[in-house]
Design a protein around this motif. Structure first.
Motif, PDB file in Angstrom:
ATOM      1  N   GLU A   1      -3.495  18.936 -48.255  1.00 50.48           N
ATOM      2  CA  GLU A   1      -4.285  17.821 -47.705  1.00 50.48           C
ATOM      3  C   GLU A   1      -4.012  17.644 -46.214  1.00 50.48           C
ATOM      4  OE1 GLU A   1      -3.225  14.619 -50.329  1.00 50.48           O
ATOM      5  OE2 GLU A   1      -4.451  15.453 -51.951  1.00 50.48           O
ATOM      6  N   PHE A   2      -2.764  17.794 -45.803  1.00 53.31           N
ATOM      7  CA  PHE A   2      -2.425  17.690 -44.386  1.00 53.31           C
ATOM      8  C   PHE A   2      -3.059  18.836 -43.601  1.00 53.31           C
ATOM      9  CE2 PHE A   2       0.046  18.657 -40.654  1.00 53.31           C
ATOM     10  CZ  PHE A   2       0.288  17.410 -40.085  1.00 53.31           C
ATOM     11  N   CYS A   3      -2.874  20.051 -44.091  1.00 50.72           N
ATOM     12  CA  CYS A   3      -3.345  21.232 -43.366  1.00 50.72           C
ATOM     13  C   CYS A   3      -4.863  21.326 -43.319  1.00 50.72           C
ATOM     14  CB  CYS A   3      -2.753  22.499 -43.982  1.00 50.72           C
ATOM     15  SG  CYS A   3      -0.974  22.648 -43.717  1.00 50.72           S
ATOM     16  N   GLU A   4      -5.525  20.725 -44.262  1.00 48.75           N
ATOM     17  CA  GLU A   4      -6.989  20.725 -44.295  1.00 48.75           C
ATOM     18  C   GLU A   4      -7.564  20.055 -43.042  1.00 48.75           C
ATOM     19  OE1 GLU A   4     -10.234  19.980 -47.807  1.00 48.75           O
ATOM     20  OE2 GLU A   4      -8.432  18.728 -47.789  1.00 48.75           O
ATOM     21  N   ARG A   5      -6.798  19.162 -42.422  1.00 45.04           N
ATOM     22  CA  ARG A   5      -7.261  18.446 -41.224  1.00 45.04           C
ATOM     23  C   ARG A   5      -6.937  19.194 -39.924  1.00 45.04           C
ATOM     24  NH1 ARG A   5      -4.362  14.272 -44.010  1.00 45.04           N
ATOM     25  NH2 ARG A   5      -2.885  14.244 -42.301  1.00 45.04           N
ATOM     26  N   LEU A   6      -6.229  20.328 -40.034  1.00 48.37           N
ATOM     27  CA  LEU A   6      -5.868  21.091 -38.837  1.00 48.37           C
ATOM     28  C   LEU A   6      -7.052  21.926 -38.359  1.00 48.37           C
ATOM     29  CD1 LEU A   6      -2.307  22.377 -39.860  1.00 48.37           C
ATOM     30  CD2 LEU A   6      -2.873  20.400 -38.413  1.00 48.37           C
ATOM     31  N   SER A   7      -7.043  22.239 -37.073  1.00 53.14           N
ATOM     32  CA  SER A   7      -8.082  23.102 -36.506  1.00 53.14           C
ATOM     33  C   SER A   7      -7.807  24.554 -36.898  1.00 53.14           C
ATOM     34  CB  SER A   7      -8.072  22.985 -34.983  1.00 53.14           C
ATOM     35  OG  SER A   7      -6.884  23.577 -34.453  1.00 53.14           O
ATOM     36  N   ASP A   8      -8.797  25.401 -36.717  1.00 56.38           N
ATOM     37  CA  ASP A   8      -8.604  26.828 -36.987  1.00 56.38           C
ATOM     38  C   ASP A   8      -7.480  27.395 -36.127  1.00 56.38           C
ATOM     39  OD1 ASP A   8     -10.449  27.165 -39.044  1.00 56.38           O
ATOM     40  OD2 ASP A   8     -12.087  27.643 -37.681  1.00 56.38           O
TER      41      ASP A   8
ATOM     42  N   PRO B   1     -12.281  33.698 -46.927  1.00 59.91           N
ATOM     43  CA  PRO B   1     -11.921  32.570 -46.065  1.00 59.91           C
ATOM     44  C   PRO B   1     -11.125  31.522 -46.839  1.00 59.91           C
ATOM     45  CG  PRO B   1     -14.266  33.080 -45.892  1.00 59.91           C
ATOM     46  CD  PRO B   1     -13.727  33.899 -47.019  1.00 59.91           C
ATOM     47  N   LEU B   2     -10.252  30.830 -46.127  1.00 66.38           N
ATOM     48  CA  LEU B   2      -9.433  29.778 -46.730  1.00 66.38           C
ATOM     49  C   LEU B   2     -10.330  28.635 -47.185  1.00 66.38           C
ATOM     50  CD1 LEU B   2      -6.354  29.532 -47.087  1.00 66.38           C
ATOM     51  CD2 LEU B   2      -6.315  28.140 -45.029  1.00 66.38           C
ATOM     52  N   ASP B   3     -10.292  28.326 -48.463  1.00 69.28           N
ATOM     53  CA  ASP B   3     -11.089  27.257 -49.060  1.00 69.28           C
ATOM     54  C   ASP B   3     -10.105  26.255 -49.658  1.00 69.28           C
ATOM     55  OD1 ASP B   3     -12.460  25.628 -50.899  1.00 69.28           O
ATOM     56  OD2 ASP B   3     -13.839  27.229 -51.483  1.00 69.28           O
ATOM     57  N   PHE B   4      -9.964  25.096 -49.007  1.00 68.37           N
ATOM     58  CA  PHE B   4      -8.953  24.136 -49.430  1.00 68.37           C
ATOM     59  C   PHE B   4      -9.215  23.575 -50.821  1.00 68.37           C
ATOM     60  CE2 PHE B   4      -7.773  24.410 -45.012  1.00 68.37           C
ATOM     61  CZ  PHE B   4      -6.391  24.332 -45.083  1.00 68.37           C
ATOM     62  N   ALA B   5     -10.455  23.384 -51.189  1.00 69.51           N
ATOM     63  CA  ALA B   5     -10.756  22.897 -52.545  1.00 69.51           C
ATOM     64  C   ALA B   5     -10.269  23.913 -53.580  1.00 69.51           C
ATOM     65  CB  ALA B   5     -12.248  22.635 -52.701  1.00 69.51           C
TER      66      ALA B   5
ATOM     67  N   GLY C   1      -3.086  35.604 -67.631  1.00 65.20           N
ATOM     68  CA  GLY C   1      -3.997  34.507 -67.312  1.00 65.20           C
ATOM     69  C   GLY C   1      -4.276  34.387 -65.825  1.00 65.20           C
ATOM     70  N   LEU C   2      -5.485  33.968 -65.507  1.00 69.66           N
ATOM     71  CA  LEU C   2      -5.897  33.730 -64.123  1.00 69.66           C
ATOM     72  C   LEU C   2      -6.552  32.355 -64.031  1.00 69.66           C
ATOM     73  CD1 LEU C   2      -7.539  37.169 -63.254  1.00 69.66           C
ATOM     74  CD2 LEU C   2      -5.416  36.255 -62.318  1.00 69.66           C
ATOM     75  N   PRO C   3      -6.479  31.736 -62.853  1.00 68.20           N
ATOM     76  CA  PRO C   3      -7.173  30.449 -62.698  1.00 68.20           C
ATOM     77  C   PRO C   3      -8.683  30.645 -62.838  1.00 68.20           C
ATOM     78  CG  PRO C   3      -6.268  31.184 -60.596  1.00 68.20           C
ATOM     79  CD  PRO C   3      -5.817  32.164 -61.630  1.00 68.20           C
ATOM     80  N   PRO C   4      -9.405  29.589 -63.182  1.00 71.45           N
ATOM     81  CA  PRO C   4     -10.859  29.706 -63.330  1.00 71.45           C
ATOM     82  C   PRO C   4     -11.550  30.268 -62.084  1.00 71.45           C
ATOM     83  CG  PRO C   4     -10.116  27.588 -64.138  1.00 71.45           C
ATOM     84  CD  PRO C   4      -8.929  28.249 -63.508  1.00 71.45           C
ATOM     85  N   ASN C   5     -11.027  29.936 -60.914  1.00 74.85           N
ATOM     86  CA  ASN C   5     -11.610  30.391 -59.650  1.00 74.85           C
ATOM     87  C   ASN C   5     -10.495  31.065 -58.844  1.00 74.85           C
ATOM     88  OD1 ASN C   5     -13.356  30.741 -57.502  1.00 74.85           O
ATOM     89  ND2 ASN C   5     -13.289  28.601 -56.849  1.00 74.85           N
ATOM     90  N   PRO C   6     -10.122  32.318 -59.200  1.00 73.27           N
ATOM     91  CA  PRO C   6      -8.961  32.954 -58.574  1.00 73.27           C
ATOM     92  C   PRO C   6      -9.149  33.229 -57.083  1.00 73.27           C
ATOM     93  CG  PRO C   6      -9.979  34.431 -60.195  1.00 73.27           C
ATOM     94  CD  PRO C   6     -10.771  33.170 -60.176  1.00 73.27           C
ATOM     95  N   LEU C   7      -8.019  33.234 -56.384  1.00 64.22           N
ATOM     96  CA  LEU C   7      -8.020  33.584 -54.962  1.00 64.22           C
ATOM     97  C   LEU C   7      -8.247  35.088 -54.824  1.00 64.22           C
ATOM     98  CD1 LEU C   7      -4.889  31.522 -53.875  1.00 64.22           C
ATOM     99  CD2 LEU C   7      -7.297  30.918 -53.549  1.00 64.22           C
TER     100      LEU C   7
END
Length: 174
Positions: free
Chosen positions: A28-35, A81-85, A70-76
């Motif tokens: 949540e903190f890093c999501e507010r940082l610039s590229d 690109p970095l997707d914070f959600a 097992g893998l998450p439903p939406n694996p990395l």
């Protein structure tokens, strides 16, 4: 369940709850940082904030994958690109999945890596220790980068976590 087993389960659950909370709070903190800030790094760290966040969460998902398949439903996926959600989703999923693995494992349980990884085996207890310490180590590297950017990083301590839960309370000495 015996009192001892119940206490062990409570401790494991607390470790993983804090780990998930710290990962999510940092995201949540890093999501507010610039590229530009996300691409910052310091000597001695894993890499940039962006790369280290991805590394933490892909590793946590990897611990589950290597031991259960097992893998998450939406694996990395490497290189995306970095997707914070998506990172937050993976953080929650991995924490829950690793906790379940730890709670379901019997004494002396072994992890037998599944293909395509090399055929290795090791103690489940060691994997659980790795999961917690690995994330904490890399979160500390990210907070060092944030500090070098002259920003105040989030407090990810257990004290901050349990205070937020309302666990810290004054009591009467009477």
């Amino acid at each position: 369940m015996s009192d001892q087993k119940a206490m062990q389960a409570e401790v494991l659950a607390a470790f993983f709850a804090h780990n998930a909370w710290a990962n999510l709070r940092l995201l949540e903190f890093c999501e507010r940082l610039s590229d530009e800030q996300l691409d910052s790094a310091v000597l001695g760290g894993y890499g940039s904030i962006r790369d280290t966040l991805w590394h933490i969460l892909s590793a946590e998902a990897g611990y589950v994958e290597r031991s259960t398949g097992g893998l998450p439903p939406n694996p990395l996926v490497a290189g995306q690109p970095l997707d914070f959600a998506q990172l937050k989703e993976v953080a929650s999923w991995a924490s829950d999945a690793i906790l379940r693995m730890a709670l379901d494992a019997g004494e002396g349980a072994l992890v037998r890596q599944l293909p395509p990884r090399p055929p290795l085996q090791f103690r489940m207890a060691s994997l659980i220790v790795q999961a917690i310490t690995h994330s904490a180590e890399h979160r500390a590297q990210i907070t060092a980068i944030i500090t070098q950017l002259h920003l105040e990083p989030p407090d990810l301590s257990v004290w901050q976590y349990i205070q937020g839960l309302g666990e810290i309370q004054e009591f009467s000495r009477e």
